[in-house]
Design an enzyme around this catalytic site. Structure first.
Site, mmCIF file in Angstrom:
data_model
loop_
_atom_site.group_PDB
_atom_site.id
_atom_site.type_symbol
_atom_site.label_atom_id
_atom_site.label_comp_id
_atom_site.label_asym_id
_atom_site.label_seq_id
_atom_site.Cartn_x
_atom_site.Cartn_y
_atom_site.Cartn_z
ATOM 1 N N ASP A 167 113.555 36.101 -1.762
ATOM 2 C CA ASP A 167 115.001 35.828 -1.886
ATOM 3 C C ASP A 167 115.777 36.267 -0.658
ATOM 4 O OD1 ASP A 167 114.485 34.988 -4.512
ATOM 5 O OD2 ASP A 167 114.763 37.012 -5.288
ATOM 6 N N HIS A 173 114.117 28.382 -3.855
ATOM 7 C CA HIS A 173 114.994 28.461 -2.700
ATOM 8 C C HIS A 173 116.323 27.831 -3.076
ATOM 9 C CE1 HIS A 173 111.765 29.606 -0.176
ATOM 10 N NE2 HIS A 173 111.140 28.457 -0.244
ATOM 11 N N PRO A 214 119.166 39.394 -12.953
ATOM 12 C CA PRO A 214 119.941 40.045 -11.899
ATOM 13 C C PRO A 214 118.988 40.750 -10.945
ATOM 14 C CG PRO A 214 120.260 41.162 -14.013
ATOM 15 C CD PRO A 214 119.395 39.976 -14.280
#
Ligand code: GDP
Length: 426
Positions: free
Chosen positions: A12, A40, A305
């Site tokens: 990420d 992505h 998250p």
């Protein structure tokens, strides 16, 4: 000319954005490892896309996109993503799939889920996309290569060998129903029909492309620290995330000319495992996460998250080393604009000693970060287009990170869009 875009950290890092920027000047974009277990994010004139299975060159009509032999090919996910592009008015991409790539079966996804359930609290934070069972089968020689799909007798014989072992585990270890041969055969035939129009001998394709001096972009998934050998095993992924695996997983036996390692200006990680610079204060972490909100600080595949932390120069230096990075692109510098002071982890304390080298997993678990603090720039920099126009504090921050990681930071990204990228000439 072969270029690789790879992650220096836990994934990420913004590789999709850099690949998208480089894609403009490339002829071929290749996925060479991993599957639809990561994604992505790409923002362009067609909108915002999270690509999981497709290479990032699918938005350009001049590019041939390749799914290389090293990938874990989930055929329904591949077809679904192609359809989504079509629905959102993206012109039909050129895409070819290696005849040697192996297929993620529905039972791989199930085994992944069952194993995480069995491990309970000790689970590894799998995305449950079937990737670990897939690669285990590939190396245990019980996986299915696309080329095998075209011989039904071959498939039938292979299933007779494979299914008794699978069913023993399913029934006796996981307490689930056994797989039926006719269902798996039907699944394989369905996959064959869906994938047939894309199948190519990609090795041959690359030989011709390189003879014609085409520009090839290898697109890595996840980051160096998730590599099975050099990452934080067992909190790693099941295929090599390193640039040097690129030529193998792509079917491109040549050396790479430029290796671009991507790192964020801070750290973030989805999934389990030691994360030395993690911000444990929930409020502080949430502020950084929300500032990176546009940066999608929620996993592109999982929506989880991300765990947030300060820039970790020890991990990033190591990540760049194992990637063999020739250049670094630092992304998300804009996100730090709200801070008066910014911490950088310059070393770890392990067993009361200062260490600058990234330790092995057992020592990593009790490493404590040693921070240096730098002055923040405290303003929005997302509109800046020339590196020289950045506030001096922002440039000082990049200079310090570069000195610590030991590889030139040649590009700095200050926003998710294509034009928000600056080259750093010295
Ligand atoms: P990848 O897997 O390495 O491609 O990374 P992801 O796509 O999962 O996550 C990177 C996120 O950061 C995406 O939401 C991008 O749109 C975003 N992004 C990339 N570069 C920048 C940047 O310089 N600034 C900001 N604010 N966001 C960025």
């Amino acid at each position: 000319m072969i270029k690789a875009v790879v992650g220096a950290n836990w994934g990420d890092e913004g590789k999709g954005k850099l690949t998208d920027v480089f894609a403009k000047e490339s002829d071929i974009v290749v996925r060479y490892q991993g599957g639809n277990n990561a994604g992505h994010t790409i923002i362009n004139s067609y909108g915002k896309f999270a690509l999981h299975m497709l290479p990032s060159g699918v938005f350009y009509s001049h590019i041939t996109n390749v799914i290389g032999n090293g990938v874990a090919l989930n055929i329904p996910a591949f077809i679904k993503e192609l359809r989504e592009l079509e629905e959102r008015q993206v012109p039909k991409p050129n895409i070819i799939v290696s005849d040697r790539v192996q297929i993620v079966m529905s039972y791989h996804v199930d085994f992944d889920k069952y194993e995480e359930e069995r491990l309970g609290k000790g689970a590894f934070g799998s995305t449950k996309s079937g990737i670990a069972p897939f690669y285990s089968d590939k190396y245990a020689k019980v996986g299915f290569q696309v080329s095998e799909l075209f011989d039904e007798q071959w498939l039938s014989d292979k299933l007779d060998r494979i299914l008794p072992a699978k069913n023993t585990l399913l029934v006796h270890l996981y307490g689930k129903e056994a797989l039926k041969k006719e269902d798996i055969m039907a699944e394989l035939i369905q996959y064959r029909d869906l994938i047939a129009p894309y199948v190519h001998d990609t090795l041959k394709f690359f030989q011709t492309a390189l003879d014609e001096h085409k520009v090839v972009l290898l697109e890595g998934q996840l980051g160096a620290l998730r590599d099975p050998d050099f990452g934080i095993y067992p909190y790693s992924t099941s295929s090599s995330t390193l640039s040097f695996y690129g030529p193998i997983g792509a079917g491109l036996p040549r050396s790479i000319d430029e290796i671009w390692a991507v790192t964020k200006a801070y750290s973030s990680s989805v999934g389990a495992g030691p994360f030395v610079t993690e911000i444990h204060d929930l409020e502080e972490a949430q502020i950084l996460r929300s500032k990176g909100g546009d940066a999608g600080e929620y996993g592109a595949t999982t929506g989880r998250p991300r765990r947030m932390g300060y820039f970790d120069a020890v991990a990033t230096r190591y990540g760049c080393q194992v990637q063999g990075a020739t250049h670094v692109c630092m992304t998300n510098l804009d996100v730090l604009g709200y801070l008066d002071e910014i911490k950088i982890c310059v070393a770890y304390e392990v067993d009361g000693k200062r260490r600058e080298h990234f330790p092995n997993i057992t020592r990593l678990a009790y490493s404590v970060p040693i921070y240096e603090t730098m002055k923040g720039w405290n303003c929005d920099i997302s509109h800046v287009r020339n590196y020289e126009d950045l506030p001096s504090e922002a440039k000082a921050y990049v200079d310090r990170c570069e000195a610590l990681i030991g590889v030139q930071i040649a590009l700095v990204s200050n926003g998710p869009n294509r034009e928000q990228i600056m080259s750093r000439k010295k």
